[in-house]
Design a protein around this motif. Sequence first.
Motif, short mmCIF file in Angstrom:
data_model
loop_
_atom_site.label_atom_id
_atom_site.label_comp_id
_atom_site.label_asym_id
_atom_site.label_seq_id
_atom_site.Cartn_x
_atom_site.Cartn_y
_atom_site.Cartn_z
N ARG A 201 10.88 -30.31 13.53
CA ARG A 201 9.91 -30.28 12.43
C ARG A 201 10.28 -31.23 11.30
O ARG A 201 9.43 -31.53 10.47
CB ARG A 201 9.77 -28.87 11.88
N GLY A 202 11.50 -31.68 11.24
CA GLY A 202 11.92 -32.63 10.23
C GLY A 202 12.63 -31.98 9.07
O GLY A 202 12.48 -30.79 8.80
N THR A 203 13.41 -32.79 8.35
CA THR A 203 14.10 -32.35 7.15
C THR A 203 13.96 -33.43 6.09
O THR A 203 14.12 -34.62 6.37
CB THR A 203 15.59 -32.02 7.44
N GLN A 204 13.65 -33.03 4.86
CA GLN A 204 13.38 -33.98 3.78
C GLN A 204 14.68 -34.50 3.19
O GLN A 204 15.59 -33.73 2.85
CB GLN A 204 12.55 -33.31 2.69
N VAL A 205 14.76 -35.82 3.05
CA VAL A 205 15.86 -36.48 2.36
C VAL A 205 15.26 -37.25 1.19
O VAL A 205 14.39 -38.10 1.38
CB VAL A 205 16.63 -37.44 3.28
N THR A 206 15.72 -36.94 -0.02
CA THR A 206 15.24 -37.60 -1.22
C THR A 206 16.41 -38.22 -1.95
O THR A 206 17.36 -37.52 -2.31
CB THR A 206 14.50 -36.63 -2.14
#
Length: 125
Positions: free
Chosen positions: A117-122
């Motif tokens: 599902r993905g993981t957010q990297v900011t």
Amino acid sequence: QVQLVESGGGLVQPGGSLRLSCAASGPSYRAIGWFRQAPGKEREGVSCFSRLDDTTDYADSVKGRFTISKDDTKNTMYLQMNSLKPEDTAVYYCAVSRAGSYYVGDCFSHKYGDWGRGTQVTVSS
């Protein structure tokens, strides 16, 4: 069916580091790849590894900064990200290939059919 779960994303300042994990369950995979997609941009390959020919590759934009690795006992792959830049900001996805043709020596050429599902990297100051 293969199930993939990414973890390790978050907010980090420019120059910082993060390590993403991808835990896989189900049938064995032929290759694993890390991909990312920023808002309004197309998905791009970041790094990959093929079990078939022991090939590892990286996108030019991350060479020297990112490292892909694995733990065979845990069936888990990792993406170590160092010297992060704002342009690295994206949702990062783990994907695996279980079948299909590919070009020997090019792990990005595998047919990646199962995705997390993905993981957010900011990356921001």
